[in-house]
Write an enzyme that holds these catalytic residues in place. Sequence first.
Site, PDB file in Angstrom:
ATOM      1  N   LEU A  18       0.836  -1.203   0.000  1.00  0.00           N
ATOM      2  CA  LEU A  18       0.000   0.000   0.000  1.00  0.00           C
ATOM      3  C   LEU A  18       0.866   1.245   0.000  1.00  0.00           C
ATOM      4  O   LEU A  18       1.892   1.292   0.675  1.00  0.00           O
ATOM      5  CB  LEU A  18      -0.878   0.015   1.255  1.00  0.00           C
ATOM      6  CG  LEU A  18      -1.874  -1.120   1.417  1.00  0.00           C
ATOM      7  CD1 LEU A  18      -2.517  -1.065   2.807  1.00  0.00           C
ATOM      8  CD2 LEU A  18      -2.938  -1.029   0.334  1.00  0.00           C
ATOM      9  N   ASP A  60       2.664  -5.915   2.851  1.00  0.00           N
ATOM     10  CA  ASP A  60       3.112  -4.924   3.847  1.00  0.00           C
ATOM     11  C   ASP A  60       3.571  -5.563   5.152  1.00  0.00           C
ATOM     12  O   ASP A  60       3.729  -4.864   6.159  1.00  0.00           O
ATOM     13  CB  ASP A  60       1.972  -3.941   4.131  1.00  0.00           C
ATOM     14  CG  ASP A  60       1.737  -2.971   2.972  1.00  0.00           C
ATOM     15  OD1 ASP A  60       2.660  -2.182   2.688  1.00  0.00           O
ATOM     16  OD2 ASP A  60       0.668  -3.037   2.344  1.00  0.00           O
ATOM     17  N   GLU A  65       5.330  -3.287  13.151  1.00  0.00           N
ATOM     18  CA  GLU A  65       4.877  -2.417  14.239  1.00  0.00           C
ATOM     19  C   GLU A  65       3.353  -2.309  14.289  1.00  0.00           C
ATOM     20  O   GLU A  65       2.773  -2.154  15.371  1.00  0.00           O
ATOM     21  CB  GLU A  65       5.447  -1.008  14.060  1.00  0.00           C
ATOM     22  CG  GLU A  65       4.870  -0.029  15.070  1.00  0.00           C
ATOM     23  CD  GLU A  65       5.432   1.359  14.935  1.00  0.00           C
ATOM     24  OE1 GLU A  65       6.145   1.780  15.848  1.00  0.00           O
ATOM     25  OE2 GLU A  65       5.174   2.030  13.917  1.00  0.00           O
ATOM     26  N   ASP A  66       2.720  -2.414  13.139  1.00  0.00           N
ATOM     27  CA  ASP A  66       1.275  -2.190  13.098  1.00  0.00           C
ATOM     28  C   ASP A  66       0.455  -3.339  13.672  1.00  0.00           C
ATOM     29  O   ASP A  66      -0.744  -3.190  13.907  1.00  0.00           O
ATOM     30  CB  ASP A  66       0.840  -1.907  11.648  1.00  0.00           C
ATOM     31  CG  ASP A  66       1.427  -0.598  11.163  1.00  0.00           C
ATOM     32  OD1 ASP A  66       1.414   0.365  11.941  1.00  0.00           O
ATOM     33  OD2 ASP A  66       1.923  -0.553  10.024  1.00  0.00           O
ATOM     34  N   ARG A  85      -4.156  -5.982   5.055  1.00  0.00           N
ATOM     35  CA  ARG A  85      -3.214  -6.284   6.134  1.00  0.00           C
ATOM     36  C   ARG A  85      -3.840  -7.131   7.241  1.00  0.00           C
ATOM     37  O   ARG A  85      -3.146  -7.557   8.154  1.00  0.00           O
ATOM     38  CB  ARG A  85      -2.637  -4.976   6.691  1.00  0.00           C
ATOM     39  CG  ARG A  85      -1.932  -4.142   5.623  1.00  0.00           C
ATOM     40  CD  ARG A  85      -1.016  -3.106   6.210  1.00  0.00           C
ATOM     41  NE  ARG A  85       0.016  -3.738   7.023  1.00  0.00           N
ATOM     42  CZ  ARG A  85       0.877  -3.081   7.780  1.00  0.00           C
ATOM     43  NH1 ARG A  85       0.826  -1.763   7.821  1.00  0.00           N
ATOM     44  NH2 ARG A  85       1.782  -3.717   8.505  1.00  0.00           N
ATOM     45  N   ARG A 133      -6.888   4.156   9.633  1.00  0.00           N
ATOM     46  CA  ARG A 133      -6.618   2.754   9.990  1.00  0.00           C
ATOM     47  C   ARG A 133      -7.105   2.383  11.394  1.00  0.00           C
ATOM     48  O   ARG A 133      -7.334   1.214  11.680  1.00  0.00           O
ATOM     49  CB  ARG A 133      -5.114   2.478   9.917  1.00  0.00           C
ATOM     50  CG  ARG A 133      -4.484   2.811   8.578  1.00  0.00           C
ATOM     51  CD  ARG A 133      -4.931   1.839   7.501  1.00  0.00           C
ATOM     52  NE  ARG A 133      -4.278   2.135   6.239  1.00  0.00           N
ATOM     53  CZ  ARG A 133      -3.086   1.674   5.901  1.00  0.00           C
ATOM     54  NH1 ARG A 133      -2.406   0.911   6.728  1.00  0.00           N
ATOM     55  NH2 ARG A 133      -2.573   1.984   4.729  1.00  0.00           N
ATOM     56  N   HIS A 163      -0.296   7.660  10.034  1.00  0.00           N
ATOM     57  CA  HIS A 163      -0.294   7.163  11.412  1.00  0.00           C
ATOM     58  C   HIS A 163       0.201   8.276  12.349  1.00  0.00           C
ATOM     59  O   HIS A 163       0.924   9.175  11.916  1.00  0.00           O
ATOM     60  CB  HIS A 163       0.672   5.983  11.549  1.00  0.00           C
ATOM     61  CG  HIS A 163       0.181   4.699  10.940  1.00  0.00           C
ATOM     62  ND1 HIS A 163       0.928   3.964  10.047  1.00  0.00           N
ATOM     63  CD2 HIS A 163      -0.965   4.008  11.128  1.00  0.00           C
ATOM     64  CE1 HIS A 163       0.260   2.856   9.705  1.00  0.00           C
ATOM     65  NE2 HIS A 163      -0.896   2.871  10.340  1.00  0.00           N
ATOM     66  N   CYS A 250       8.045   1.615  11.889  1.00  0.00           N
ATOM     67  CA  CYS A 250       7.146   0.599  11.333  1.00  0.00           C
ATOM     68  C   CYS A 250       7.812  -0.762  11.201  1.00  0.00           C
ATOM     69  O   CYS A 250       7.139  -1.789  11.206  1.00  0.00           O
ATOM     70  CB  CYS A 250       6.692   0.998   9.930  1.00  0.00           C
ATOM     71  SG  CYS A 250       6.426   2.744   9.701  1.00  0.00           S
TER      72      CYS A 250
HETATM   73  C1  CIR Z   1       0.712   0.676   4.892  1.00  0.00           C
HETATM   74  O1  CIR Z   1       0.168   1.545   4.193  1.00  0.00           O
HETATM   75  O2  CIR Z   1       0.084   0.043   5.736  1.00  0.00           O
HETATM   76  C2  CIR Z   1       2.171   0.371   4.678  1.00  0.00           C
HETATM   77  N1  CIR Z   1       2.490   0.534   3.306  1.00  0.00           N
HETATM   78  C3  CIR Z   1       3.030   1.272   5.539  1.00  0.00           C
HETATM   79  C4  CIR Z   1       2.862   1.045   6.994  1.00  0.00           C
HETATM   80  C5  CIR Z   1       3.661   1.996   7.820  1.00  0.00           C
HETATM   81  N2  CIR Z   1       3.596   1.661   9.183  1.00  0.00           N
HETATM   82  C6  CIR Z   1       3.727   2.524  10.171  1.00  0.00           C
HETATM   83  O3  CIR Z   1       3.792   3.726   9.947  1.00  0.00           O
HETATM   84  N3  CIR Z   1       3.718   2.034  11.404  1.00  0.00           N
END
Ligand code: CIR
Length: 255
Positions: A18, A60, A65-66, A85, A133, A163, A250
Amino acid sequence: MFTRAIVRTPAPSLTEGLTTASLGKPDYTLALQQHAAYIAALQTCGLAVTLLEPDPAFPDSCFVEDTAVLAERLAVITRPGAPSRQGEQQRVAQALRAFYRPEQIETLLPPGTLEGGDVMRVEDHFYIGLSARTNAEGARQLIAILEQHGYTGSTVALRQVLHLKTGLAYLEHNRLLAAGEFIEHPLFALFHRIPIAPAEAYAANCIYVNGTVLVPAGYPRTRAQIEAAGLPVLAVDTSEFRKLDGGLSCLSLRF
Ligand code: CIR
């Protein structure tokens, strides 16, 4: 002090991750090299790094971290808000079982969504960004869990960033790197804010690891500001992850 980190090797499908950036697709080979250098930087800061295998089903999934919110006595498995995700968190949950007792592991439930990039810890308080998100229900569940385990949480409405930690990084001792909408945000007025220049906004996503600040390579002004605050820095190139809106925080779970 952190002692450990969990990271996940990018899969070749990383190129389909993404993004809202217009920087082109990441170079997979270079991304792997940058990921290896990132792991080495965490190890330099004293962390034992657990490396999870890549999963091509989740482009992704290197942005671990997410998928969880961690503290000393608590691991919360999140429910990512991006449909592509959802499911990434299962492998991370499995890995966390080696480090947390069953009663220390909690899981967010539908219809709540929350991504760890929206969570910034300051001492025993967790700021939670309400974003595209992370929804109010996800934040409500996380705050309830935090309170059951002796922590606190509160929400921050986001306007522009993906984020919360896209624009903020807590550097301990009341120091807060802030970019864009957070430079003047009243919620953070009591912090010693280090304002990031608009041209270097990406560099707001730094991480403080045991006294050293990892900064993205190529942002000299931010680096100088952090050094002027008396903090040693370690620059890590994240150019290929930036192409997917990803940064230093991340790419790992630190605990
Ligand atoms: C996303 O859009 O979910 C990934 N391409 C990037 C996630 C970045 N994560 C973060 O800032 N903790």
